[in-house]
Enzyme design. Structure first.
Site, mmCIF file in Angstrom:
data_model
loop_
_atom_site.group_PDB
_atom_site.id
_atom_site.type_symbol
_atom_site.label_atom_id
_atom_site.label_comp_id
_atom_site.label_asym_id
_atom_site.label_seq_id
_atom_site.Cartn_x
_atom_site.Cartn_y
_atom_site.Cartn_z
ATOM 1 N N GLU A 1 0.746 -1.239 -0.020
ATOM 2 C CA GLU A 1 0.063 0.084 -0.078
ATOM 3 C C GLU A 1 0.789 1.278 -0.145
ATOM 4 O OE1 GLU A 1 0.320 -2.181 2.365
ATOM 5 O OE2 GLU A 1 0.415 -1.399 4.512
ATOM 6 N N HIS B 1 -8.156 -4.047 -0.786
ATOM 7 C CA HIS B 1 -7.424 -4.113 0.293
ATOM 8 C C HIS B 1 -6.364 -2.940 0.197
ATOM 9 C CE1 HIS B 1 -5.228 -6.393 3.657
ATOM 10 N NE2 HIS B 1 -4.162 -5.712 3.196
ATOM 11 N N GLU B 2 -5.538 -2.902 -0.767
ATOM 12 C CA GLU B 2 -4.278 -1.905 -0.762
ATOM 13 C C GLU B 2 -5.133 -0.413 -0.508
ATOM 14 O OE1 GLU B 2 -2.038 -3.307 0.107
ATOM 15 O OE2 GLU B 2 -2.163 -5.194 -0.594
ATOM 16 N N HIS C 1 -5.952 0.417 2.965
ATOM 17 C CA HIS C 1 -4.680 0.935 3.899
ATOM 18 C C HIS C 1 -4.684 2.561 3.630
ATOM 19 C CE1 HIS C 1 -2.967 -2.573 5.350
ATOM 20 N NE2 HIS C 1 -2.707 -3.124 4.348
ATOM 21 N N GLU D 1 -3.496 -4.294 9.430
ATOM 22 C CA GLU D 1 -4.113 -5.463 8.535
ATOM 23 C C GLU D 1 -5.688 -5.907 9.071
ATOM 24 O OE1 GLU D 1 -2.933 -5.796 5.673
ATOM 25 O OE2 GLU D 1 -0.594 -4.990 6.177
ATOM 26 N N ASP E 1 8.404 -10.052 10.747
ATOM 27 C CA ASP E 1 7.804 -10.733 9.745
ATOM 28 C C ASP E 1 7.280 -12.097 10.570
ATOM 29 O OD1 ASP E 1 8.438 -10.108 7.132
ATOM 30 O OD2 ASP E 1 9.191 -11.965 6.525
ATOM 31 N N TYR F 1 -4.235 -10.437 10.157
ATOM 32 C CA TYR F 1 -5.495 -10.114 9.046
ATOM 33 C C TYR F 1 -6.873 -10.615 9.381
ATOM 34 C CZ TYR F 1 -1.325 -9.202 5.749
ATOM 35 O OH TYR F 1 -0.489 -8.649 5.346
HETATM 36 N N1 BES Z 1 1.174 -4.313 3.790
HETATM 37 C C1 BES Z 1 0.851 -5.670 3.281
HETATM 38 C C2 BES Z 1 1.995 -6.359 2.913
HETATM 39 C C3 BES Z 1 3.177 -6.655 3.724
HETATM 40 C C4 BES Z 1 2.882 -7.054 4.957
HETATM 41 C C5 BES Z 1 4.483 -6.104 3.544
HETATM 42 C C6 BES Z 1 3.902 -7.284 5.977
HETATM 43 C C7 BES Z 1 5.464 -6.621 4.098
HETATM 44 C C8 BES Z 1 5.222 -7.003 5.569
HETATM 45 C C9 BES Z 1 -0.222 -5.452 2.143
HETATM 46 O O1 BES Z 1 -1.079 -4.576 2.287
HETATM 47 C C10 BES Z 1 -0.822 -6.936 2.206
HETATM 48 O O2 BES Z 1 -1.594 -7.417 3.140
HETATM 49 N N2 BES Z 1 -0.781 -7.672 1.143
HETATM 50 C C11 BES Z 1 -1.395 -9.010 0.883
HETATM 51 C C12 BES Z 1 -2.763 -9.041 -0.057
HETATM 52 C C13 BES Z 1 -3.793 -8.847 0.818
HETATM 53 C C14 BES Z 1 -5.213 -8.986 -0.279
HETATM 54 C C15 BES Z 1 -4.077 -9.540 1.966
HETATM 55 C C16 BES Z 1 -0.338 -9.819 0.260
HETATM 56 O O3 BES Z 1 0.436 -9.306 -0.128
HETATM 57 O O4 BES Z 1 -0.581 -11.023 0.109
HETATM 58 ZN ZN ZN Z 2 -2.464 -5.235 3.776
#
Ligand code: BES
Ligand code: ZN
Length: 637
Positions: free
Chosen positions: A301, A325-326, A329, A348, A403, A411
């Site tokens: 995002e 989703h993005e 954010h 999230e 991580d 989520y």
């Molecule tokens: N912000 C996240 C991606 C992220 C989280 C990158 C933690 C690095 C560390 C992004 O908004 C996200 O949640 N992406 C998901 C997709 C979403 C539809 C659940 C993904 O990349 O799978």
């Molecule tokens: Zn996200």
């Protein structure tokens, strides 16, 4: 009700009594209240003493050396009450620092600086003495080839095949691998950037594009709203742009741009729908950037410019919940931000909740319910794999890579909690609460205790009976799922489950399944409902009827290939190899490698495939797969 912050407070209080006696009690209580878990254990910075307010980047993008080099000029401020000799402490990881200087009003004067010991997760602190309460500090530096935020792609790894590509991924704590700064989501900065690129390439950032000077290969950017460091982003490549609406558009390589513009046609309507419920979109434009397939995430995002995987270009717009989703954010995350990675669920969980509301507004309640049911199914799968301490929303990440907290718990459990509150108070009241929450905390970074305080005073206090039905502590501080909550349901997925059961028990030949009108999501449910393992001959039957091995939809392909590995269905072998060597999205890689690793024969295959694929994966994906398999001997470096 008890909250974690209060627990911490009591513990600190008890310690104060034990060590210092009664006199220190009040002070310790104050300190604990002020702290309330606000300290970011993933940053060396001490932003409560000296804080960076603004960052100016001047960077040259060198594809031959796979290196960014130039300078970051930081406007820093010593906060009232901080010791007069409090230094500026920055985060960095693998940066080669050439020179640190301060502007004395007339010129840049070299400053001594100290680079601390490297920590494998946090990197190296840089300590810089500052003379004045307001200073401009310039760090001249170069990135290292192993920088975790950067992926340098050879032309052969792009859609066009002719020009190289670079993109950054700063979340969670990778910004420090390409910019020396206070890399904590509790510190917000505005930024400007001058980016120098090779002839003919385009640079884009999570910022406004400013008019360029006479040199077409020098790009200028400005982000005038304060954002956390993990949202600073850059991409450089052969890029084209298509408008989608008056304030929305999409960037992609020329070979991909038409497909992308078709897929994302609803973006402008999504922005309008979200504003209607949760207040104005405060970032000006909302554009998307489609990256090459090695992008390790589905989406990121970055403000004003969401980065997205090309694996959502399904052709039928079936995977655009990711755009919702993005975009969401832009409220939950970018406007109101988790102050530490412990509070990641505030980013999230809220975002998944809002994502489903957008999906409901645009595509109807059935579709939103389907997403919720698939979501809780993934959550339950993940809960089975996670130790209890990682099943809590307010997760303790001290000493660990942030991580580790990036699971379905943040989520889906987060979204379920909010859905439960919505049910208890009614949608109208809950929407009003959320609108007030975003307005009250706009451009702030907050911790879990801040949200809970709002929830109690602004919502729970208005209706104690409704409040009594929500066990906040069970949601926020306890592992697993609370004993009672409203299970999401979907009639359409129930029908798919029945179809799956009928087929499994042999009642329906594959060709007789009523799949004609199935959406991507119904296929996903069907594949997830099949037995573990489903034998190869039965997979062959499905494949013959529905051509699953040939499906281009990446979500469907990824699930099908897991089943194929599990059932040792050989006709999918080639597809598996192509998939793993052309797509670098971590969410798909991990389950596939994990499945392969369950047998000796699969392990051997995983190693052969990974040796080929590894150079093409992003450092973040490499890190995750290495942890599963170990680095291939020859490629290890
Ligand atoms: N912000 C996240 C991606 C992220 C989280 C990158 C933690 C690095 C560390 C992004 O908004 C996200 O949640 N992406 C998901 C997709 C979403 C539809 C659940 C993904 O990349 O799978
Ligand atoms: Zn996200």
């Amino acid at each position: 009700m008890r909250s974690g912050a209060k627990t911490g407070c009591v513990a600190i209080l008890a310690a104060a009594v034990a060590f210092g006696g009664g006199d220190d009690r009040v002070q310790a209580d104050e300190a604990a209240r002020k702290d309330e878990g606000r300290r970011d254990v993933h940053s060396y910075a001490r932003p409560d003493e000296v804080r960076v307010r603004h960052v100016e980047l001047d960077l040259t993008v060198d594809f031959a050396r796979k290196e960014l080099r130039g300078s970051a000029t930081l406007q820093v401020e010593r906060l009232p009450g901080a010791p007069a000799d409090a230094p500026l402490v920055l985060d960095s990881k693998g940066l080669k620092i050439d020179r640190v200087s301060a502007h004395d009003g007339r010129e840049w004067v070299a400053l001594p600086h100290q680079v601390g010991k490297a920590d494998p997760i946090l990197g190296e602190p840089i300590t810089i003495p500052i003379a004045a309460d307001r200073s401009r500090i310039r760090v001249q530096y170069q990135t290292s080839p192993g920088a975790g935020a950067l992926q340098w792609l050879d032309p052969s790894r792009t859609a066009g095949g002719k020009r190289p590509f670079l993109f950054t991924q700063s979340e969670a704590i990778q910004a420090r691998t390409w910019i020396p700064l206070q890399d904590s989501p509790g510190v917000r900065v505005t930024y400007r950037a001058t980016i120098r690129v090779p002839p003919g390439l385009t640079a884009v950032m999570s910022a406004d594009i400013r008019p360029r000077g006479s040199d077409p290969d020098v790009y200028e950017f400005a982000m005038d709203r304060p954002i956390p460091s993990y949202l600073i982003a850059l991409a450089v490549g052969d890029l084209a742009f298509r408008p989608l609406g008056p304030r929305t558009g999409v960037w992609a390589e020329p070979a991909t741009i038409e497909k992308a513009a078709h897929e994302f046609a609803d973006t402008e309507a999504m922005v309008a729908a979200t504003e209607k419920r949760f207040g104005p979109y405060r970032w000006g434009r909302y554009d998307l950037l489609v990256l090459p397939p090695s992008f390790p995430f589905g989406g990121m995002e970055n403000p004003k410019l969401t980065f997205a995987t090309p694996t959502i270009l399904a052709g039928d717009r079936s995977l655009v919940a990711l755009v919702a989703h993005e975009l969401a954010h832009s409220w939950s995350g970018n406007l109101v931000t988790n102050a530490t990675w412990r509070d990641f669920w505030l980013n999230e969980g809220f975002t998944v909740y809002i994502e489903r509301r957008i999906v409901e507004d645009l595509y109807g309640a059935d579709r939103a319910k389907i997403e919720a049911v698939l979501g809780i199914q993934e959550l339950r799968d993940e809960l089975h794999r996670l130790p209890p301490r990682d099943q809590v929303l307010h997760i303790d990440l001290a000493g660990r890579d942030p991580d580790d907290g990036m699971t379905q718990v943040a989520y889906e459990k987060g979204a379920l909690f909010l859905t439960e509150v919505e049910h208890a108070f009614g949608r109208e009241k809950f929407d009003a609460f959320l609108l007030g929450y975003f307005n009250a905390h706009a451009f702030q970074s907050i911790v879990t205790a801040d949200f809970l305080a709002d929830l109690r005073t602004k919502l729970f206090a208005t209706e104690p009976d409704a409040a009594a039905t929500i066990d906040v502590d069970a949601w926020v501080e306890a592992p697993g799922l609370p004993a009672r909550f409203t299970e999401p349901t979907s009639d359409r997925l129930d029908q798919v489950d029945r179809a799956a059961r009928a087929w499994v028990s042999g009642q329906a030949p594959a060709a007789g399944l009523a799949t004609k009108s199935w959406s991507t999501q119904e296929w996903l449910r069907f594949l997830r409902a099949l037995p573990d393992p489903t034998p190869a001959d039965r997979l062959a039957e499905l494949d013959a009827a529905f051509g699953l091995t040939g499906r281009e939809n990446a979500e469907v392909a990824a699930l099908w290939l897991v089943l194929a590995v599990r059932g040792q269905y050989r006709p999918a072998d080639a597809r598996l190899e192509t998939f793993l060597t052309t797509i670098g999205r971590r969410k798909f890689l991990i389950p596939l490698y994990r499945e392969l690793l369950k047998t000796p024969e699969g392990t051997a295959r995983a190693k052969v495939i990974y040796a080929k694929a590894r150079p093409f994966y992003h450092p973040i994906a490499v890190d995750s797969v290495d942890r599963l398999i170990g680095p291939p001997a020859a490629a290890a470096h």
